[in-house]
Scaffold this motif. Structure first.
Motif, short mmCIF file in Angstrom:
data_model
loop_
_atom_site.label_atom_id
_atom_site.label_comp_id
_atom_site.label_asym_id
_atom_site.label_seq_id
_atom_site.Cartn_x
_atom_site.Cartn_y
_atom_site.Cartn_z
N LEU A 1 38.47 60.05 -27.14
CA LEU A 1 38.68 61.49 -27.28
C LEU A 1 37.34 62.22 -27.15
O LEU A 1 36.28 61.62 -27.43
N PRO A 2 37.36 63.48 -26.79
CA PRO A 2 36.11 64.25 -26.82
C PRO A 2 35.57 64.29 -28.25
O PRO A 2 36.33 64.42 -29.21
N THR A 3 34.27 64.18 -28.39
CA THR A 3 33.65 64.29 -29.71
C THR A 3 33.63 65.77 -30.11
O THR A 3 33.64 66.66 -29.25
N PRO A 4 33.58 66.05 -31.42
CA PRO A 4 33.58 67.45 -31.84
C PRO A 4 32.31 68.18 -31.45
O PRO A 4 32.33 69.41 -31.27
N PHE A 5 31.19 67.45 -31.31
CA PHE A 5 29.91 68.06 -30.97
C PHE A 5 29.17 67.17 -29.98
O PHE A 5 29.32 65.96 -30.00
N THR A 6 28.35 67.79 -29.16
CA THR A 6 27.48 67.04 -28.26
C THR A 6 26.21 66.64 -29.02
O THR A 6 25.90 67.19 -30.08
N ALA A 7 25.47 65.72 -28.44
CA ALA A 7 24.19 65.33 -29.03
C ALA A 7 23.27 66.55 -29.13
O ALA A 7 22.58 66.74 -30.13
N ALA B 1 33.14 59.29 -31.68
CA ALA B 1 33.86 58.97 -30.45
C ALA B 1 35.02 58.05 -30.82
O ALA B 1 34.86 56.85 -30.97
N PHE B 2 36.20 58.65 -30.98
CA PHE B 2 37.37 57.92 -31.46
C PHE B 2 38.31 57.56 -30.33
O PHE B 2 38.42 58.27 -29.33
N ASP B 3 39.03 56.45 -30.50
CA ASP B 3 39.98 55.95 -29.52
C ASP B 3 41.12 56.94 -29.32
O ASP B 3 41.78 57.34 -30.29
N ALA B 4 41.36 57.30 -28.07
CA ALA B 4 42.41 58.28 -27.77
C ALA B 4 43.80 57.75 -28.05
O ALA B 4 44.70 58.52 -28.39
N GLY B 5 43.99 56.44 -27.95
CA GLY B 5 45.32 55.87 -28.15
C GLY B 5 45.74 55.73 -29.60
O GLY B 5 46.93 55.62 -29.88
N THR B 6 44.79 55.76 -30.52
CA THR B 6 45.12 55.53 -31.93
C THR B 6 44.69 56.68 -32.85
O THR B 6 44.78 56.55 -34.06
N THR B 7 44.20 57.76 -32.26
CA THR B 7 43.68 58.88 -33.06
C THR B 7 44.42 60.16 -32.70
O THR B 7 44.63 60.45 -31.53
N LEU C 1 32.45 60.55 -24.04
CA LEU C 1 31.46 59.48 -23.96
C LEU C 1 31.95 58.24 -23.24
O LEU C 1 31.15 57.33 -23.02
N GLY C 2 33.21 58.21 -22.88
CA GLY C 2 33.69 57.05 -22.15
C GLY C 2 35.19 57.08 -21.96
O GLY C 2 35.89 57.87 -22.60
N PRO C 3 35.69 56.20 -21.09
CA PRO C 3 37.13 56.15 -20.85
C PRO C 3 37.86 55.70 -22.12
O PRO C 3 37.37 54.87 -22.88
N GLY C 4 39.02 56.30 -22.34
CA GLY C 4 39.84 55.94 -23.50
C GLY C 4 39.39 56.55 -24.81
O GLY C 4 39.97 56.26 -25.85
#
Length: 147
Positions: A14-20, A87-93, A9-12
């Motif tokens: 992680l991929p979400t587990p499911f799409t909308a 949609a979680f932050d890739a740097g902290t998740t 969903l955006g830069p930085g």
């Protein structure tokens, strides 16, 4: 040209587990989800979520405490909004695949360890996490009932 990944969903992030679309397709008219809320000292009560007026963009979500079924809170949600909740932050998740014993059975889950808590998303149940823990609180999905 390569199509963009609908899980990103955006830069930085992680991929979400499911799409909308996956959430929409798994959530039918009248789907009811029963939840158990627990605190450090034990159960706090059961809550219910029910989807209705489902369409391609979203649904009306009714929520209430099982002990007080007349105190319904309703809101319109979109499938994209529900996806954005994961949609979680890739740097902290950190993300891992684990098996979770739950009231729904033994589930293969994507576990997201975030700064705000731990989320378990069942790969076979697109939508909300089947379990969430934060600050000594736990929310667990007890059942998912299609209409």
């Amino acid at each position: 040209m390569t199509e963009p990944d609908p899980h990103l969903l955006g830069p930085g992030l992680l991929p979400t587990p499911f799409t909308a679309a996956e959430i929409r397709d798994a959530t039918g008219q009248g789907t009811t989800i029963h939840l158990l809320l627990e605190g450090p000292d034990g159960p706090l009560g059961e809550h219910v979520n029910r989807f209705h007026d489902v369409d391609d963009e979203g649904a009306t979500l009714d929520r209430w405490a099982a002990a007080d079924p007349k105190a319904v809170v309703s809101s319109r949600v979109t499938w994209a909004e529900l996806q954005r909740h994961a949609a979680f932050d890739a740097g902290t998740t950190s993300v891992s695949t684990v098996t979770l014993s739950s009231p729904l059975g033994e589930l293969t889950c994507r576990r997201y360890d975030t700064e705000d808590g731990v989320f378990w998303f069942s790969v076979s149940h697109p939508g909300m996490p089947v379990q969430f823990e934060s600050d000594g609180m736990r929310t667990t999905v007890l059942s998912i009932e299609p209409d």
